[in-house]
Design a protein around this motif. Structure first.
Motif, PDB file in Angstrom:
ATOM      1  N   ALA A  51       0.934  -1.180  -0.114  1.00 50.72           N
ATOM      2  CA  ALA A  51       0.082  -0.087   0.200  1.00 50.72           C
ATOM      3  C   ALA A  51       0.960   1.195  -0.039  1.00 50.72           C
ATOM      4  N   PRO A  52       1.556   1.525  -1.040  1.00 54.45           N
ATOM      5  CA  PRO A  52       1.705   0.974  -2.217  1.00 54.45           C
ATOM      6  C   PRO A  52       2.495  -0.242  -2.275  1.00 54.45           C
ATOM      7  N   PHE A  53       3.532  -0.236  -1.334  1.00 53.91           N
ATOM      8  CA  PHE A  53       4.640  -1.267  -1.532  1.00 53.91           C
ATOM      9  C   PHE A  53       4.444  -2.066  -0.155  1.00 53.91           C
ATOM     10  N   VAL A  54       5.057  -3.312  -0.145  1.00 50.80           N
ATOM     11  CA  VAL A  54       5.128  -4.165   0.964  1.00 50.80           C
ATOM     12  C   VAL A  54       6.080  -3.886   1.828  1.00 50.80           C
ATOM     13  N   ALA A  55       5.893  -3.638   2.957  1.00 55.26           N
ATOM     14  CA  ALA A  55       6.989  -3.177   4.053  1.00 55.26           C
ATOM     15  C   ALA A  55       7.834  -4.293   4.209  1.00 55.26           C
ATOM     16  N   GLY A  56       9.374  -3.863   4.282  1.00 56.36           N
ATOM     17  CA  GLY A  56      10.409  -4.684   4.539  1.00 56.36           C
ATOM     18  C   GLY A  56      10.662  -5.528   3.635  1.00 56.36           C
ATOM     19  N   ALA A  57       9.863  -5.698   2.259  1.00 58.66           N
ATOM     20  CA  ALA A  57      10.329  -6.593   1.098  1.00 58.66           C
ATOM     21  C   ALA A  57      11.111  -5.701   0.023  1.00 58.66           C
ATOM     22  N   SER A  58      11.932  -6.742  -0.480  1.00 59.39           N
ATOM     23  CA  SER A  58      12.667  -6.437  -1.627  1.00 59.39           C
ATOM     24  C   SER A  58      13.341  -7.456  -2.484  1.00 59.39           C
ATOM     25  N   VAL A  59      13.699  -7.120  -3.353  1.00 50.94           N
ATOM     26  CA  VAL A  59      14.272  -8.317  -4.614  1.00 50.94           C
ATOM     27  C   VAL A  59      15.654  -7.911  -4.889  1.00 50.94           C
ATOM     28  N   ALA A  60      16.584  -8.958  -4.832  1.00 49.57           N
ATOM     29  CA  ALA A  60      17.798  -8.730  -5.095  1.00 49.57           C
ATOM     30  C   ALA A  60      18.286  -9.653  -6.512  1.00 49.57           C
ATOM     31  N   GLY A  61      19.047  -9.039  -7.049  1.00 51.61           N
ATOM     32  CA  GLY A  61      19.327  -9.667  -8.436  1.00 51.61           C
ATOM     33  C   GLY A  61      20.964  -9.242  -8.818  1.00 51.61           C
ATOM     34  N   GLU A  62      21.405 -10.082  -9.897  1.00 53.21           N
ATOM     35  CA  GLU A  62      23.030  -9.907 -10.435  1.00 53.21           C
ATOM     36  C   GLU A  62      22.562  -9.461 -11.656  1.00 53.21           C
ATOM     37  N   VAL A  96      19.094  -8.662 -15.900  1.00 55.17           N
ATOM     38  CA  VAL A  96      18.990  -8.926 -14.396  1.00 55.17           C
ATOM     39  C   VAL A  96      18.611 -10.232 -14.211  1.00 55.17           C
ATOM     40  N   ARG A  97      19.466 -11.154 -13.603  1.00 54.45           N
ATOM     41  CA  ARG A  97      19.078 -12.605 -12.972  1.00 54.45           C
ATOM     42  C   ARG A  97      18.407 -12.466 -11.417  1.00 54.45           C
ATOM     43  N   ILE A  98      17.347 -12.523 -11.197  1.00 54.08           N
ATOM     44  CA  ILE A  98      16.671 -12.867  -9.930  1.00 54.08           C
ATOM     45  C   ILE A  98      17.536 -13.609  -8.926  1.00 54.08           C
ATOM     46  N   ALA A  99      17.971 -13.018  -7.893  1.00 53.17           N
ATOM     47  CA  ALA A  99      18.823 -14.266  -7.020  1.00 53.17           C
ATOM     48  C   ALA A  99      17.914 -14.529  -5.799  1.00 53.17           C
ATOM     49  N   GLU A 100      17.236 -13.473  -5.238  1.00 56.75           N
ATOM     50  CA  GLU A 100      16.313 -14.097  -4.315  1.00 56.75           C
ATOM     51  C   GLU A 100      15.290 -12.897  -3.774  1.00 56.75           C
ATOM     52  N   ILE A 101      14.160 -13.288  -3.132  1.00 61.63           N
ATOM     53  CA  ILE A 101      13.137 -12.446  -2.815  1.00 61.63           C
ATOM     54  C   ILE A 101      13.284 -12.266  -1.169  1.00 61.63           C
ATOM     55  N   LEU A 102      13.335 -10.950  -0.674  1.00 64.35           N
ATOM     56  CA  LEU A 102      13.614 -10.753   0.782  1.00 64.35           C
ATOM     57  C   LEU A 102      12.419 -10.422   1.377  1.00 64.35           C
ATOM     58  N   THR A 103      12.337 -10.821   2.747  1.00 57.87           N
ATOM     59  CA  THR A 103      11.099 -10.104   3.319  1.00 57.87           C
ATOM     60  C   THR A 103      11.682  -9.619   4.647  1.00 57.87           C
ATOM     61  N   ASP A 104      10.919  -8.903   5.659  1.00 59.36           N
ATOM     62  CA  ASP A 104      11.030  -8.527   6.798  1.00 59.36           C
ATOM     63  C   ASP A 104      12.394  -7.788   6.841  1.00 59.36           C
ATOM     64  N   GLY A 105      12.917  -6.879   5.923  1.00 60.05           N
ATOM     65  CA  GLY A 105      13.749  -6.054   5.886  1.00 60.05           C
ATOM     66  C   GLY A 105      15.119  -6.888   6.001  1.00 60.05           C
ATOM     67  N   ALA A 106      15.212  -7.956   5.417  1.00 57.00           N
ATOM     68  CA  ALA A 106      16.340  -8.724   5.387  1.00 57.00           C
ATOM     69  C   ALA A 106      17.209  -8.314   4.315  1.00 57.00           C
ATOM     70  N   LYS A 107      18.468  -8.403   4.336  1.00 54.26           N
ATOM     71  CA  LYS A 107      19.644  -8.030   3.441  1.00 54.26           C
ATOM     72  C   LYS A 107      20.207  -8.864   2.364  1.00 54.26           C
ATOM     73  N   PRO A 108      20.476  -8.919   1.346  1.00 56.91           N
ATOM     74  CA  PRO A 108      20.760  -9.838   0.441  1.00 56.91           C
ATOM     75  C   PRO A 108      21.787 -10.861   0.968  1.00 56.91           C
ATOM     76  N   SER A 109      21.943 -12.049   0.591  1.00 51.86           N
ATOM     77  CA  SER A 109      23.032 -13.141   1.411  1.00 51.86           C
ATOM     78  C   SER A 109      24.192 -12.692   0.595  1.00 51.86           C
ATOM     79  N   LYS A 110      25.230 -13.586   1.225  1.00 53.30           N
ATOM     80  CA  LYS A 110      26.686 -13.169   0.665  1.00 53.30           C
ATOM     81  C   LYS A 110      26.582 -13.834  -0.585  1.00 53.30           C
ATOM     82  N   ALA A 111      25.889 -14.788  -0.973  1.00 55.22           N
ATOM     83  CA  ALA A 111      25.987 -15.801  -2.038  1.00 55.22           C
ATOM     84  C   ALA A 111      25.451 -14.668  -3.190  1.00 55.22           C
TER      85      ALA A 111
END
Length: 224
Positions: A51-62, A96-111
């Motif tokens: 509303a309009p965005f999901v709180a704490g969610a993000s998407v990481a890609g390479e 871009v290649r999507i690596a992971e979908i993150l929730t609850d404010g998580a940061k991209p993993s080291k991988a």
């Protein structure tokens, strides 16, 4: 799990390991990009709408590569006004290649955020010299006449029809040759004005093309 993200004024439905083509961002090949504008999340647990965005969610890609889209021609004519205008445009894009979908404010993993070794990244980001872009058999491809600034598709066809197919031939032209080719091919002084001979010699010496569009073509390794 999937997500709907917003970037470049467009929306994309993505999941892990998907590959998408988006408008270019400030990132190089091998870099990790994070898309914070997530409009929706979906999965086994149900659907979460933002509303309009999901709180704490993000998407990481390479970032896999940067490229340009197909040419779009804009032609405008005003009848009975002797007025017309033609313009071409090629949009800068990024794969871009999507690596992971993150929730609850998580940061991209080291991988996901791990970058390529410095030497590898430098080689990928800087194919500055033509020697780094060999043709088949490891030899320099000197037949791409379009890398010479001022040589478009129409002129390239004329040159090839006249038996001129390489930089070496143009680099060997004398003043007399320039005048002869100018008359023969109706170049209207373009070869001398655009310094084709000097450009051909620079390309043979391993220097990058003069025009930015030609540099992008050289970087892609394709003949546009």
């Amino acid at each position: 799990m999937y997500a709907v993200i917003k970037t470049g004024g467009k929306q994309y439905k993505v999941a892990a390991e998907d590959t998408i083509t988006i408008e270019i961002l400030k990132a190089s090949a091998g870099d990790t990009v994070v898309f914070p504008d997530v409009l929706m999340l979906g999965g086994d647990a149900g659907i979460t709408l933002g509303a309009p965005f999901v709180a704490g969610a993000s998407v990481a890609g390479e970032v896999l590569q940067q490229k340009r889209g197909p040419k779009v021609i804009s032609f405008k004519k005003r009848r009975r006004q002797n007025s017309k205008r033609k313009r071409g445009h090629r949009q800068d894009l990024m794969v871009v290649r999507i690596a992971e979908i993150l929730t609850d404010g998580a940061k991209p993993s080291k991988a996901a955020s791990a970058k390529k070794p410095a030497a590898e990244k430098t080689a990928a980001a800087k194919p500055a010299k033509l020697a780094d872009l060999p043709a088949e058999g490891g030899k320099l491809d000197t037949s791409n006449l379009s890398l010479i600034s001022g040589v478009g598709p129409t002129i390239e066809k004329k040159l090839r029809a006249a038996g001129i197919t390489s930089w070496e031939q143009i680099a060997s032209w004398t003043e007399a040759d320039l005048e002869a080719k100018d008359k023969e091919l109706a170049l209207r002084g373009r070869a001398k004005r655009e310094e084709w001979v000097e450009q051909a010699r620079e390309l043979l010496a391993g220097k990058p093309p003069r025009a930015k569009a030609d540099q992008a073509e050289q970087k892609s390794g394709e003949d546009w």
